[in-house]
Design a protein around this motif. Structure first.
Motif, PDB file in Angstrom:
ATOM      1  N   ALA A   3       0.849  -1.184   0.000  1.00  0.00           N
ATOM      2  CA  ALA A   3       0.000   0.000   0.000  1.00  0.00           C
ATOM      3  C   ALA A   3       0.885   1.234   0.000  1.00  0.00           C
ATOM      4  CB  ALA A   3      -0.910  -0.002   1.220  1.00  0.00           C
ATOM      5  N   ARG A   4       0.613   2.136  -0.901  1.00  0.00           N
ATOM      6  CA  ARG A   4       1.327   3.422  -1.011  1.00  0.00           C
ATOM      7  C   ARG A   4       0.342   4.482  -0.525  1.00  0.00           C
ATOM      8  NH1 ARG A   4       5.345   6.010  -4.400  1.00  0.00           N
ATOM      9  NH2 ARG A   4       4.590   7.999  -5.218  1.00  0.00           N
ATOM     10  N   ILE A   5       0.727   5.264   0.496  1.00  0.00           N
ATOM     11  CA  ILE A   5      -0.208   6.181   1.144  1.00  0.00           C
ATOM     12  C   ILE A   5       0.325   7.613   1.092  1.00  0.00           C
ATOM     13  CG2 ILE A   5      -1.421   6.711   3.302  1.00  0.00           C
ATOM     14  CD1 ILE A   5      -1.109   3.703   4.005  1.00  0.00           C
ATOM     15  N   TRP A   6      -0.577   8.529   0.711  1.00  0.00           N
ATOM     16  CA  TRP A   6      -0.258   9.946   0.571  1.00  0.00           C
ATOM     17  C   TRP A   6      -1.386  10.765   1.176  1.00  0.00           C
ATOM     18  CZ3 TRP A   6      -2.994  13.490  -2.606  1.00  0.00           C
ATOM     19  CH2 TRP A   6      -2.380  14.724  -2.801  1.00  0.00           C
ATOM     20  N   HIS A   7      -1.074  11.946   1.697  1.00  0.00           N
ATOM     21  CA  HIS A   7      -2.112  12.768   2.323  1.00  0.00           C
ATOM     22  C   HIS A   7      -2.040  14.216   1.861  1.00  0.00           C
ATOM     23  CE1 HIS A   7       0.736  14.791   4.991  1.00  0.00           C
ATOM     24  NE2 HIS A   7       1.359  13.639   5.013  1.00  0.00           N
ATOM     25  N   ALA A   8      -3.211  14.895   1.989  1.00  0.00           N
ATOM     26  CA  ALA A   8      -3.312  16.303   1.618  1.00  0.00           C
ATOM     27  C   ALA A   8      -4.469  16.925   2.386  1.00  0.00           C
ATOM     28  CB  ALA A   8      -3.562  16.429   0.116  1.00  0.00           C
ATOM     29  N   THR A  23     -10.545  10.989 -10.192  1.00  0.00           N
ATOM     30  CA  THR A  23     -11.358  10.021 -10.936  1.00  0.00           C
ATOM     31  C   THR A  23     -11.187  10.131 -12.452  1.00  0.00           C
ATOM     32  OG1 THR A  23     -13.298  11.465 -10.830  1.00  0.00           O
ATOM     33  CG2 THR A  23     -13.082   9.792  -9.111  1.00  0.00           C
ATOM     34  N   THR A  24     -10.889  11.334 -12.950  1.00  0.00           N
ATOM     35  CA  THR A  24     -10.789  11.489 -14.406  1.00  0.00           C
ATOM     36  C   THR A  24      -9.372  11.391 -14.955  1.00  0.00           C
ATOM     37  OG1 THR A  24     -10.684  13.909 -14.269  1.00  0.00           O
ATOM     38  CG2 THR A  24     -12.882  12.907 -14.503  1.00  0.00           C
ATOM     39  N   ALA A  25      -8.366  11.667 -14.120  1.00  0.00           N
ATOM     40  CA  ALA A  25      -6.985  11.646 -14.600  1.00  0.00           C
ATOM     41  C   ALA A  25      -6.136  10.574 -13.926  1.00  0.00           C
ATOM     42  CB  ALA A  25      -6.338  13.020 -14.403  1.00  0.00           C
ATOM     43  N   VAL A  26      -6.168  10.519 -12.597  1.00  0.00           N
ATOM     44  CA  VAL A  26      -5.283   9.602 -11.880  1.00  0.00           C
ATOM     45  C   VAL A  26      -5.704   8.149 -12.065  1.00  0.00           C
ATOM     46  CG1 VAL A  26      -4.352   8.964  -9.617  1.00  0.00           C
ATOM     47  CG2 VAL A  26      -4.648  11.378 -10.212  1.00  0.00           C
ATOM     48  N   LEU A  27      -6.969   7.849 -11.801  1.00  0.00           N
ATOM     49  CA  LEU A  27      -7.405   6.449 -11.902  1.00  0.00           C
ATOM     50  C   LEU A  27      -7.188   5.854 -13.291  1.00  0.00           C
ATOM     51  CD1 LEU A  27     -10.627   6.293  -9.690  1.00  0.00           C
ATOM     52  CD2 LEU A  27      -8.332   5.455  -9.158  1.00  0.00           C
ATOM     53  N   PRO A  28      -7.539   6.558 -14.376  1.00  0.00           N
ATOM     54  CA  PRO A  28      -7.252   5.969 -15.698  1.00  0.00           C
ATOM     55  C   PRO A  28      -5.763   5.722 -15.926  1.00  0.00           C
ATOM     56  CG  PRO A  28      -8.864   7.722 -15.900  1.00  0.00           C
ATOM     57  CD  PRO A  28      -8.337   7.780 -14.480  1.00  0.00           C
ATOM     58  N   GLU A  29      -4.908   6.627 -15.438  1.00  0.00           N
ATOM     59  CA  GLU A  29      -3.467   6.431 -15.587  1.00  0.00           C
ATOM     60  C   GLU A  29      -3.005   5.208 -14.798  1.00  0.00           C
ATOM     61  OE1 GLU A  29       0.796   8.586 -14.531  1.00  0.00           O
ATOM     62  OE2 GLU A  29      -1.019   9.788 -14.497  1.00  0.00           O
ATOM     63  N   LEU A  30      -3.477   5.081 -13.560  1.00  0.00           N
ATOM     64  CA  LEU A  30      -3.072   3.949 -12.730  1.00  0.00           C
ATOM     65  C   LEU A  30      -3.476   2.618 -13.355  1.00  0.00           C
ATOM     66  CD1 LEU A  30      -3.933   5.251  -9.147  1.00  0.00           C
ATOM     67  CD2 LEU A  30      -1.658   4.953 -10.144  1.00  0.00           C
ATOM     68  N   GLY A  38      -5.224  -1.488  -7.305  1.00  0.00           N
ATOM     69  CA  GLY A  38      -6.402  -0.798  -6.792  1.00  0.00           C
ATOM     70  C   GLY A  38      -6.026   0.533  -6.181  1.00  0.00           C
ATOM     71  N   ALA A  39      -7.058   1.356  -5.916  1.00  0.00           N
ATOM     72  CA  ALA A  39      -6.829   2.679  -5.337  1.00  0.00           C
ATOM     73  C   ALA A  39      -8.056   3.127  -4.572  1.00  0.00           C
ATOM     74  CB  ALA A  39      -6.494   3.692  -6.428  1.00  0.00           C
ATOM     75  N   TYR A  40      -7.809   3.909  -3.533  1.00  0.00           N
ATOM     76  CA  TYR A  40      -8.866   4.490  -2.719  1.00  0.00           C
ATOM     77  C   TYR A  40      -8.558   5.960  -2.497  1.00  0.00           C
ATOM     78  CZ  TYR A  40      -9.939  -0.344  -1.537  1.00  0.00           C
ATOM     79  OH  TYR A  40     -10.256  -1.673  -1.601  1.00  0.00           O
ATOM     80  N   LEU A  41      -9.588   6.801  -2.586  1.00  0.00           N
ATOM     81  CA  LEU A  41      -9.501   8.195  -2.184  1.00  0.00           C
ATOM     82  C   LEU A  41     -10.380   8.341  -0.953  1.00  0.00           C
ATOM     83  CD1 LEU A  41      -8.768  11.177  -2.464  1.00  0.00           C
ATOM     84  CD2 LEU A  41     -10.642  11.398  -4.126  1.00  0.00           C
ATOM     85  N   LEU A  42      -9.779   8.717   0.163  1.00  0.00           N
ATOM     86  CA  LEU A  42     -10.484   8.844   1.431  1.00  0.00           C
ATOM     87  C   LEU A  42     -10.641  10.313   1.779  1.00  0.00           C
ATOM     88  CD1 LEU A  42      -8.446   6.157   3.400  1.00  0.00           C
ATOM     89  CD2 LEU A  42     -10.473   5.814   1.982  1.00  0.00           C
ATOM     90  N   ARG A  43     -11.789  10.660   2.351  1.00  0.00           N
ATOM     91  CA  ARG A  43     -12.095  12.051   2.689  1.00  0.00           C
ATOM     92  C   ARG A  43     -12.594  12.123   4.124  1.00  0.00           C
ATOM     93  NH1 ARG A  43     -15.371  16.446  -0.633  1.00  0.00           N
ATOM     94  NH2 ARG A  43     -16.119  17.707   1.091  1.00  0.00           N
ATOM     95  N   ARG A  44     -12.123  13.147   4.861  1.00  0.00           N
ATOM     96  CA  ARG A  44     -12.560  13.366   6.245  1.00  0.00           C
ATOM     97  C   ARG A  44     -12.704  14.863   6.470  1.00  0.00           C
ATOM     98  NH1 ARG A  44      -9.193  13.932  11.172  1.00  0.00           N
ATOM     99  NH2 ARG A  44     -10.585  13.662  12.924  1.00  0.00           N
ATOM    100  N   ALA A  45     -13.929  15.308   6.756  1.00  0.00           N
ATOM    101  CA  ALA A  45     -14.176  16.722   7.020  1.00  0.00           C
ATOM    102  C   ALA A  45     -13.710  17.058   8.426  1.00  0.00           C
ATOM    103  CB  ALA A  45     -15.659  17.031   6.872  1.00  0.00           C
ATOM    104  N   THR A  46     -12.970  18.168   8.568  1.00  0.00           N
ATOM    105  CA  THR A  46     -12.482  18.629   9.868  1.00  0.00           C
ATOM    106  C   THR A  46     -12.684  20.134   9.944  1.00  0.00           C
ATOM    107  OG1 THR A  46     -10.243  18.900   9.024  1.00  0.00           O
ATOM    108  CG2 THR A  46     -10.743  16.805  10.057  1.00  0.00           C
ATOM    109  N   THR A  56      -2.953   3.619  -2.724  1.00  0.00           N
ATOM    110  CA  THR A  56      -2.878   2.803  -3.934  1.00  0.00           C
ATOM    111  C   THR A  56      -2.244   1.467  -3.566  1.00  0.00           C
ATOM    112  OG1 THR A  56      -0.780   3.870  -4.577  1.00  0.00           O
ATOM    113  CG2 THR A  56      -2.808   4.743  -5.552  1.00  0.00           C
ATOM    114  N   LEU A  57      -2.655   0.442  -4.259  1.00  0.00           N
ATOM    115  CA  LEU A  57      -2.173  -0.912  -3.986  1.00  0.00           C
ATOM    116  C   LEU A  57      -1.362  -1.423  -5.164  1.00  0.00           C
ATOM    117  CD1 LEU A  57      -5.499  -2.280  -2.491  1.00  0.00           C
ATOM    118  CD2 LEU A  57      -3.482  -1.467  -1.243  1.00  0.00           C
TER     119      LEU A  57
END
Length: 104
Positions: A3-8, A23-30, A38-46, A56-57
């Motif tokens: 698993a490769r993990i990145w945050h922003a 969804t339109t640029a990264v996922l098609p490239e991967l 596989g890949a996941y985009l996770l979101r958390r409101a703070t 990404t896996l």
């Protein structure tokens, strides 16, 4: 598997823009990179901000090099992504996946 993990972080509007970019640029490239699993985009409101994490896996470190280049610890953050974000990690972490549920 690795698993490769990145945050922003982003504003809510920026997070929506990043989601579109992902969804339109990264996922098609991967999907075209050998060894991508596989890949996941996770979101958390703070409060006023949104934390984003991308997981990404990959089947191997060599497969990651096919996406990230030789310096696999450096984050790949395209200009469109940078424009949507408040802050972002310039590095990533890699973790061995020890257990996972099978896909259905």
């Amino acid at each position: 598997m690795i698993a490769r993990i990145w945050h922003a972080t982003a504003t809510p509007t920026g997070a929506e823009a990043y989601e579109r970019h992902f969804t339109t640029a990264v996922l098609p490239e991967l999907q075209d990179v050998a060894g991508h699993r596989g890949a996941y985009l996770l979101r958390r409101a703070t409060g006023d901000h949104v934390e984003l994490q991308v997981v990404t896996l990959w089947e191997s470190l060599e497969a990651i090099k096919g996406f990230a280049g030789e310096d696999i610890d450096t984050a790949v953050v395209e200009p469109d992504a940078r424009a949507a974000l408040l802050t972002f990690g310039t590095t990533v972490t890699h973790h061995d996946v020890l257990a996972a549920t099978p896909e259905h």
